[in-house]
Design an enzyme around this catalytic site. Structure first.
Site, PDB file in Angstrom:
ATOM      1  N   ARG A  41      30.555  10.025 -21.338  1.00  0.00           N
ATOM      2  CA  ARG A  41      31.447   9.777 -22.377  1.00  0.00           C
ATOM      3  C   ARG A  41      32.737   8.253 -21.426  1.00  0.00           C
ATOM      4  O   ARG A  41      32.156   7.347 -22.257  1.00  0.00           O
ATOM      5  CB  ARG A  41      32.525  10.755 -22.630  1.00  0.00           C
ATOM      6  CG  ARG A  41      32.679  10.577 -24.061  1.00  0.00           C
ATOM      7  CD  ARG A  41      34.444  10.204 -23.409  1.00  0.00           C
ATOM      8  NE  ARG A  41      34.874  10.272 -22.405  1.00  0.00           N
ATOM      9  CZ  ARG A  41      36.447   9.570 -21.930  1.00  0.00           C
ATOM     10  NH1 ARG A  41      37.090   8.666 -23.234  1.00  0.00           N
ATOM     11  NH2 ARG A  41      37.689   9.955 -20.998  1.00  0.00           N
ATOM     12  N   ASP A  42      33.071   8.608 -20.834  1.00  0.00           N
ATOM     13  CA  ASP A  42      33.853   7.562 -20.061  1.00  0.00           C
ATOM     14  C   ASP A  42      32.987   6.618 -19.894  1.00  0.00           C
ATOM     15  O   ASP A  42      33.103   4.590 -20.338  1.00  0.00           O
ATOM     16  CB  ASP A  42      35.039   7.863 -19.172  1.00  0.00           C
ATOM     17  CG  ASP A  42      36.220   6.496 -19.441  1.00  0.00           C
ATOM     18  OD1 ASP A  42      35.634   5.999 -19.751  1.00  0.00           O
ATOM     19  OD2 ASP A  42      37.123   7.284 -18.814  1.00  0.00           O
ATOM     20  N   HIS A  99      42.163  12.136 -13.181  1.00  0.00           N
ATOM     21  CA  HIS A  99      41.225  11.247 -13.788  1.00  0.00           C
ATOM     22  C   HIS A  99      41.896   9.277 -13.053  1.00  0.00           C
ATOM     23  O   HIS A  99      42.667   8.931 -14.070  1.00  0.00           O
ATOM     24  CB  HIS A  99      41.229  10.846 -15.429  1.00  0.00           C
ATOM     25  CG  HIS A  99      40.172  10.034 -15.962  1.00  0.00           C
ATOM     26  ND1 HIS A  99      39.420  10.711 -16.388  1.00  0.00           N
ATOM     27  CD2 HIS A  99      40.315   9.066 -16.092  1.00  0.00           C
ATOM     28  CE1 HIS A  99      38.515   9.566 -17.057  1.00  0.00           C
ATOM     29  NE2 HIS A  99      38.861   8.874 -17.205  1.00  0.00           N
ATOM     30  N   HIS A 117      40.643   5.637 -12.636  1.00  0.00           N
ATOM     31  CA  HIS A 117      40.477   4.545 -12.710  1.00  0.00           C
ATOM     32  C   HIS A 117      40.403   3.111 -11.181  1.00  0.00           C
ATOM     33  O   HIS A 117      41.439   3.431 -10.969  1.00  0.00           O
ATOM     34  CB  HIS A 117      40.427   3.587 -13.849  1.00  0.00           C
ATOM     35  CG  HIS A 117      40.113   4.165 -15.124  1.00  0.00           C
ATOM     36  ND1 HIS A 117      38.784   3.607 -15.830  1.00  0.00           N
ATOM     37  CD2 HIS A 117      40.218   5.337 -15.681  1.00  0.00           C
ATOM     38  CE1 HIS A 117      38.643   4.321 -17.037  1.00  0.00           C
ATOM     39  NE2 HIS A 117      39.906   5.494 -17.258  1.00  0.00           N
ATOM     40  N   CYS A 177      37.976   1.881 -20.441  1.00  0.00           N
ATOM     41  CA  CYS A 177      38.427   1.989 -22.201  1.00  0.00           C
ATOM     42  C   CYS A 177      38.855   0.432 -22.447  1.00  0.00           C
ATOM     43  O   CYS A 177      38.813   0.131 -22.926  1.00  0.00           O
ATOM     44  CB  CYS A 177      40.422   2.386 -21.966  1.00  0.00           C
ATOM     45  SG  CYS A 177      40.922   2.626 -23.349  1.00  0.00           S
ATOM     46  N   ASN A 201      35.210   4.068 -13.662  1.00  0.00           N
ATOM     47  CA  ASN A 201      36.724   4.895 -13.163  1.00  0.00           C
ATOM     48  C   ASN A 201      36.063   5.305 -11.489  1.00  0.00           C
ATOM     49  O   ASN A 201      34.724   4.541 -11.481  1.00  0.00           O
ATOM     50  CB  ASN A 201      35.695   6.184 -13.529  1.00  0.00           C
ATOM     51  CG  ASN A 201      35.598   6.888 -15.228  1.00  0.00           C
ATOM     52  OD1 ASN A 201      36.785   6.827 -16.036  1.00  0.00           O
ATOM     53  ND2 ASN A 201      35.212   5.890 -15.898  1.00  0.00           N
TER      54      ASN A 201
END
Length: 312
Positions: free
Chosen positions: A20-21, A211, A213, A244, A253
């Site tokens: 996803r990310d 979470h 980055h 993002c 990430n």
């Protein structure tokens, strides 16, 4: 002699967010390529995978096939699948597609909330209750991910009380757990621990994940600080892929293989096989068609002693 020791848990639970990310900034991939990535990721031993996001295809074209991806997940057992949603409409789509464990993003700052969701933070928080009901009604759970928990690309540093207020309101409205997101990769270990402490005090007994980055090279240090502070749920993306689309300057990430290496070499079990994660990174690199940012991936994994040169 002075002895030093790190206070670390015996094990942690890593959630793989590369699907996803990791992919949301990439050009759309064919379904077969995504399924190859999923096959490789499941082979790592990871127990939690964020499979996709049920958001507007116009906003995130790379995840327009969320329904098709969800339809394939039953081929792999033993994995806790989840999907991200941006509103109640997305939650309905996810539940209808068979994914009941949802993640809902609420930005702690109005600037990012408007860029990411088209509404201020208060309006995003107000939707938590409805999304929680949808998830719970389908036998699932709701995790609220608080984006820009430490810093915002539009509003600057996020005051700790602001993030705490969002966390408290989300739990009151029905969130089962929380995740604090360093959306633009700016925080540092001390700030990580300070915010974790404040959120836990405000929401006792509620699981809190992180979470991070690695935009400014502090991602792994932040992960270690969080683990030392007792966090056992961490997000990571294979190969360090991600970013993002609604946060200028946000890069990938923390890399799954780097987190596994850091923790396993520190005596913390992850349940993931490092060689298998590196193999999944190779599959991912082939799928996206460009080099991955992970330093460990580029180095080839653990250091392997080379034979001594033979004198001629």
């Amino acid at each position: 002699m002075i002895e030093f020791d790190l206070v670390l848990p015996t094990a942690v639970d890593i959630r793989e967010v590369g699907m996803r990310d990791g992919l949301q900034l990439e050009a759309p991939l064919p379904l077969d390529a995504k399924l190859a990535m999923l096959e490789a990721l499941v082979a790592t031993g990871v127990r939690r995978i964020e499979a996709t996001s049920f958001v507007s295809p116009k906003a995130v074209p790379a995840l327009a096939d969320a329904d098709q991806v969800a339809a394939e997940l039953s081929r792999w057992g033993g994995v806790h699948w989840s999907a991200l949603v941006a509103n109640a409409r997305g939650a309905v789509r996810a539940v209808d597609a068979g994914v009941a464990d949802l993640e809902y993003v609420v930005s702690a700052t109005d600037g990012h909330s408007r860029a990411n969701a088209g509404r201020p933070t208060a309006a995003a928080v107000a939707a938590v209750g409805e999304i929680a009901e949808l998830a719970h009604g389908a036998g699932g759970s709701l995790e609220v991910i608080i984006a820009t928990a430490w810093d915002c690309p539009f509003d600057g540093r996020t005051p700790i009380p602001r993030t705490v207020d969002v966390a408290r309101a989300a739990v009151t409205a029905g969130a089962d757990q929380l995740c604090l997101g360093d959306t633009i990769g700016t925080t540092t270990p001390l700030r990580v621990v300070q915010l974790l402490d404040a959120v836990r005090r405000a929401c006792p007994g509620v699981p809190v994940g992180v979470h991070f980055h690695d935009t400014r090279g502090t991602g792994q240090a932040n992960a270690l600080a969080a683990v030392q502070a007792g966090v056992t749920q961490l997000d990571a993306s294979v190969g360090g892929l991600g970013g993002c689309p609604f946060a200028p300057g946000a890069s990938g990430n923390i890399a799954t293989e780097e987190l596994v290496y850091l923790l396993e070499e520190s005596g913390v079990r992850t349940g993931l096989d490092l060689d298998a994660v590196l193999a999944a990174a190779r599959v991912t690199e082939d799928a996206v068609g460009h080099e991955l940012p992970s330093s460990l991936y580029r180095a080839g994994g653990r250091s392997v002693p080379r034979p001594a040169p033979v004198a001629s």
